[in-house]
Design a protein around this motif. Structure first.
Motif, PDB file in Angstrom:
ATOM      1  N   LEU A  18       0.780  -1.266  -0.101  1.00 45.11           N
ATOM      2  CA  LEU A  18       0.089   0.085   0.015  1.00 45.11           C
ATOM      3  C   LEU A  18       0.857   1.085   0.109  1.00 45.11           C
ATOM      4  CD1 LEU A  18       0.096   1.329   3.077  1.00 45.11           C
ATOM      5  CD2 LEU A  18      -1.511  -0.055   3.554  1.00 45.11           C
ATOM      6  N   ARG A  19       0.357   2.279  -0.349  1.00 46.74           N
ATOM      7  CA  ARG A  19       1.008   3.656  -0.371  1.00 46.74           C
ATOM      8  C   ARG A  19       0.058   4.639   0.239  1.00 46.74           C
ATOM      9  NH1 ARG A  19       2.199   7.889  -5.020  1.00 46.74           N
ATOM     10  NH2 ARG A  19       4.190   8.588  -4.692  1.00 46.74           N
ATOM     11  N   LEU A  20       0.564   5.150   1.241  1.00 46.38           N
ATOM     12  CA  LEU A  20      -0.007   6.318   2.065  1.00 46.38           C
ATOM     13  C   LEU A  20       0.541   7.639   1.545  1.00 46.38           C
ATOM     14  CD1 LEU A  20      -0.098   4.879   5.833  1.00 46.38           C
ATOM     15  CD2 LEU A  20      -1.958   4.659   3.999  1.00 46.38           C
ATOM     16  N   SER A  21      -0.639   8.621   1.530  1.00 54.13           N
ATOM     17  CA  SER A  21      -0.133  10.003   1.262  1.00 54.13           C
ATOM     18  C   SER A  21      -0.783  11.010   2.389  1.00 54.13           C
ATOM     19  CB  SER A  21      -0.712  10.281  -0.083  1.00 54.13           C
ATOM     20  OG  SER A  21      -0.162   9.589  -1.131  1.00 54.13           O
ATOM     21  N   CYS A  22       0.051  12.045   2.629  1.00 56.27           N
ATOM     22  CA  CYS A  22      -0.498  13.049   3.279  1.00 56.27           C
ATOM     23  C   CYS A  22       0.127  14.435   2.916  1.00 56.27           C
ATOM     24  CB  CYS A  22       0.139  12.758   4.864  1.00 56.27           C
ATOM     25  SG  CYS A  22      -0.177  14.052   5.986  1.00 56.27           S
ATOM     26  N   ALA A  23      -0.998  15.490   2.554  1.00 51.96           N
ATOM     27  CA  ALA A  23      -0.612  16.573   1.940  1.00 51.96           C
ATOM     28  C   ALA A  23      -0.920  17.581   3.210  1.00 51.96           C
ATOM     29  CB  ALA A  23      -1.512  16.937   0.755  1.00 51.96           C
ATOM     30  N   ALA A  24       0.159  18.497   3.401  1.00 54.41           N
ATOM     31  CA  ALA A  24      -0.068  19.545   4.337  1.00 54.41           C
ATOM     32  C   ALA A  24      -0.528  20.989   3.780  1.00 54.41           C
ATOM     33  CB  ALA A  24       1.149  19.631   5.157  1.00 54.41           C
ATOM     34  N   SER A  73       8.674  18.198  -1.207  1.00 54.94           N
ATOM     35  CA  SER A  73       8.798  19.551  -0.572  1.00 54.94           C
ATOM     36  C   SER A  73       8.033  20.654  -1.190  1.00 54.94           C
ATOM     37  CB  SER A  73      10.234  20.144  -0.206  1.00 54.94           C
ATOM     38  OG  SER A  73      10.648  20.108  -1.355  1.00 54.94           O
ATOM     39  N   ALA A  74       7.868  20.406  -2.735  1.00 54.61           N
ATOM     40  CA  ALA A  74       7.137  21.556  -3.291  1.00 54.61           C
ATOM     41  C   ALA A  74       5.761  21.369  -3.146  1.00 54.61           C
ATOM     42  CB  ALA A  74       7.465  21.352  -4.865  1.00 54.61           C
ATOM     43  N   LYS A  75       5.273  19.885  -2.854  1.00 54.23           N
ATOM     44  CA  LYS A  75       3.830  19.840  -2.493  1.00 54.23           C
ATOM     45  C   LYS A  75       3.405  19.654  -1.011  1.00 54.23           C
ATOM     46  CE  LYS A  75       3.176  17.382  -7.013  1.00 54.23           C
ATOM     47  NZ  LYS A  75       2.551  16.212  -7.534  1.00 54.23           N
ATOM     48  N   ASN A  76       4.296  19.717  -0.115  1.00 57.20           N
ATOM     49  CA  ASN A  76       4.143  19.614   1.381  1.00 57.20           C
ATOM     50  C   ASN A  76       3.638  18.180   1.487  1.00 57.20           C
ATOM     51  OD1 ASN A  76       5.145  22.140   1.967  1.00 57.20           O
ATOM     52  ND2 ASN A  76       3.438  23.168   2.209  1.00 57.20           N
ATOM     53  N   TYR A  94      -1.536   7.691  11.349  1.00 55.28           N
ATOM     54  CA  TYR A  94      -1.621   8.836  11.331  1.00 55.28           C
ATOM     55  C   TYR A  94      -0.270   9.724  11.060  1.00 55.28           C
ATOM     56  CZ  TYR A  94      -4.892   7.883  15.149  1.00 55.28           C
ATOM     57  OH  TYR A  94      -5.932   7.458  15.786  1.00 55.28           O
ATOM     58  N   CYS A  95      -0.559  10.591  10.107  1.00 58.95           N
ATOM     59  CA  CYS A  95       0.405  11.575   9.465  1.00 58.95           C
ATOM     60  C   CYS A  95       0.861  12.451  10.738  1.00 58.95           C
ATOM     61  CB  CYS A  95      -0.083  12.163   8.155  1.00 58.95           C
ATOM     62  SG  CYS A  95       0.961  13.518   7.526  1.00 58.95           S
ATOM     63  N   VAL A  96       2.157  12.951  10.600  1.00 59.31           N
ATOM     64  CA  VAL A  96       2.665  14.042  11.571  1.00 59.31           C
ATOM     65  C   VAL A  96       3.450  14.851  10.491  1.00 59.31           C
ATOM     66  CG1 VAL A  96       2.600  12.634  13.565  1.00 59.31           C
ATOM     67  CG2 VAL A  96       4.678  12.739  12.292  1.00 59.31           C
ATOM     68  N   ALA A  97       3.423  16.009  11.121  1.00 60.58           N
ATOM     69  CA  ALA A  97       4.229  17.254  10.389  1.00 60.58           C
ATOM     70  C   ALA A  97       4.642  18.274  11.497  1.00 60.58           C
ATOM     71  CB  ALA A  97       3.782  18.050   9.030  1.00 60.58           C
ATOM     72  N   ASP A  98       6.039  18.469  11.609  1.00 59.27           N
ATOM     73  CA  ASP A  98       6.728  19.433  12.444  1.00 59.27           C
ATOM     74  C   ASP A  98       6.602  20.679  11.722  1.00 59.27           C
ATOM     75  OD1 ASP A  98       8.885  16.699  13.235  1.00 59.27           O
ATOM     76  OD2 ASP A  98       7.100  17.380  14.597  1.00 59.27           O
ATOM     77  N   ILE A  99       5.947  21.536  11.920  1.00 58.83           N
ATOM     78  CA  ILE A  99       5.534  22.894  11.441  1.00 58.83           C
ATOM     79  C   ILE A  99       6.315  23.941  11.935  1.00 58.83           C
ATOM     80  CG2 ILE A  99       3.920  24.399  10.314  1.00 58.83           C
ATOM     81  CD1 ILE A  99       3.854  21.593   9.001  1.00 58.83           C
TER      82      ILE A  99
END
Length: 123
Positions: A18-24, A73-76, A94-99
């Motif tokens: 499977l492939r998970l995606s996460c966009a910020a 990185s261009a698409k976050n 769960y997706c995480v992002a250090d913003i």
């Protein structure tokens, strides 16, 4: 405020992939890293994989060698590809992002979490 939109979860047969995606999206100054955690029923949330803005990666031992994390990185956006799935991979991911934020002349940082996406591996 930042939104993390996760996709790619679902029902997969054991041995599959499977492939998970996460966009910020939102008022982002900089993303220092993105990744994935998971939580199986009755268990604590655990790190699956994470990637920094410089491309350094870290994987849980349980997925090392059969998972790849990558980011655009261009698409976050961060991606997680998992192969040779096992029943023990069943969990909410769960997706995480250090913003890093910049507001009113002040920098601040926070780890943001997505809502989670269910991955179920059937044997």
């Amino acid at each position: 405020q930042v939104q993390l939109a996760e996709s790619g979860g679902g029902l997969v047969q054991a041995g599959g992939s499977l492939r998970l995606s996460c966009a910020a999206s939102g008022s982002i100054f900089r993303i220092n890293g993105m990744g994935w955690y998971r939580q199986a029923p009755g268990k604590e949330r655990e790190l699956v994989a994470i990637i920094t803005s410089s491309g350094m990666t870290n994987y849980a031992d349980s997925v090392k060698g059969r998972s790849t994390i990558a980011s655009d990185s261009a698409k976050n956006t961060v991606y997680l590809e998992m192969n040779s799935l096992k029943s023990e991979d069943t969990a909410v991911y769960y997706c995480v992002a250090d913003i890093q934020y910049y507001r009113g002349g002040i920098f601040s940082s926070r780890r943001e979490w997505g809502q989670g996406t269910q991955v179920t591996v059937s044997s």
